[in-house]
Design an enzyme around this catalytic site. Structure first.
Site, short mmCIF file in Angstrom:
data_model
loop_
_atom_site.label_atom_id
_atom_site.label_comp_id
_atom_site.label_asym_id
_atom_site.label_seq_id
_atom_site.Cartn_x
_atom_site.Cartn_y
_atom_site.Cartn_z
N ARG A 39 -48.71 -57.84 38.76
CA ARG A 39 -48.59 -56.42 38.42
C ARG A 39 -49.92 -55.67 38.55
O ARG A 39 -49.93 -54.46 38.77
CB ARG A 39 -48.03 -56.27 37.00
CG ARG A 39 -46.59 -56.71 36.88
CD ARG A 39 -45.97 -56.28 35.59
NE ARG A 39 -44.56 -56.63 35.53
CZ ARG A 39 -43.72 -56.25 34.56
NH1 ARG A 39 -44.17 -55.48 33.59
NH2 ARG A 39 -42.47 -56.61 34.58
N ASP A 149 -41.53 -43.22 23.82
CA ASP A 149 -41.92 -44.40 24.59
C ASP A 149 -43.45 -44.48 24.59
O ASP A 149 -44.14 -43.47 24.41
CB ASP A 149 -41.41 -44.30 26.03
CG ASP A 149 -41.41 -45.66 26.73
OD1 ASP A 149 -40.38 -46.37 26.64
OD2 ASP A 149 -42.43 -46.01 27.34
#
Length: 280
Positions: A39, A149
């Site tokens: 990632r 979030d």
């Protein structure tokens, strides 16, 4: 210069995994090392660094700045959601939860709902469609939805409310016609946007579930916390659920993911379905 985010008394990968856990609650065991490297590979290349270890050293020291730290957290933690995921939860709201709320609060109530790990907004807008449909069916109530979030870029995407036609495939065709807009621009033919009538009722805000306090009302009717607890260790799960419980009104509902029901063990929450709980 940005302050260091971790003590570097271990190798960079170990220090990084510890820092991510401290900041987000997400546990990244050593078995996730390859995933982390995958990632972050583009960021290593972007900065022209020789390896992931050197990059993590720079991130941990704060020398790449706060924006890079935010980018890293986003890359590690972002998980997309889909519309009407675990559809049984939305059916239960229509068939059981909403009628119970309306029967208990006979005057036209204002429902407060919270998508506590809202990601790109699919969960919040799915719920918005459900509530709008119940109003169309003649039920008298008002409603508002909060989505929170950790990721700032994800929150911005949720606010834009633009999705690919593939993402909205699970939405019933009738709901698509009512609540999704298309563009006349051929370049945007594979995109849709949530209609303004729903967007006005859904607020998105950045928030970290690991914070000791949440800037949220304490009379919420329905809280969604789905497919998040599985990433936390036992103590963090209990702490997050306890804090969320404090924001539910008496009789309010907590809904978790299908693999997380056993994570909710607090007294004061009654299990009414394997993944649906009601505050006593």
């Amino acid at each position: 210069m940005t302050q260091p985010i971790a003590r570097r008394d271990a190798d960079p990968m170990t220090s990084f995994r510890q820092a991510i856990h401290r900041m987000t609650g997400i546990s990244l065991p050593a078995t996730k090392t390859a995933l982390i490297e995958q990632r972050l590979r583009r960021r290593v290349v972007h900065h022209g660094l020789p390896c992931t270890g050197t990059y993590l050293d720079r991130v941990l020291s704060g020398s790449l700045g706060q924006a890079e730290i935010d980018t890293v957290v986003d890359l590690i933690t972002t998980n997309t959601t889909s519309f009407f995921r675990e559809r049984a939860h939305f059916d239960h709201i229509s068939a059981e939860i909403l009628p119970a709320i309306l029967a208990d609060r006979r005057r036209k109530p204002r429902l407060k709902c919270w998508s506590a790990a809202s990601s790109e907004g699919a969960e919040a807008y799915s719920l918005a469609m459900v509530l709008a449909e119940q109003q169309r069916a003649g039920h008298a109530f008002d409603w508002a939805i909060l989505g929170t979030d950790l990721s700032v870029p994800i929150i911005e995407k949720a606010r834009r409310a633009v999705y690919s036609t593939e993402q909205v495939a699970p939405v019933d065709p009738i709901l698509r016609r009512r609540y999704l807009m298309t563009s006349d621009d051929p370049a945007l033919r594979d995109q849709v946007r949530i209609v303004p009538e729903l967007r006005r009722r859904v607020l998105f805000r950045q928030m970290n579930l690991m914070d000791a306090r949440y800037p949220v009302d304490r009379d919420v009717d329905i809280i969604f916390l789905r497919n998040v607890l599985i990433y936390f260790d036992l103590q963090d799960r209990q702490d997050v659920v306890r804090r969320l419980q404090g924001h539910l009104r008496p009789g309010g509902w907590l809904i978790v993911g299908h693999s997380e029901g056993m994570s909710v063990t607090l007294s004061g929450l009654e299990r009414v379905r394997p993944t649906i709980f009601r505050k006593l």
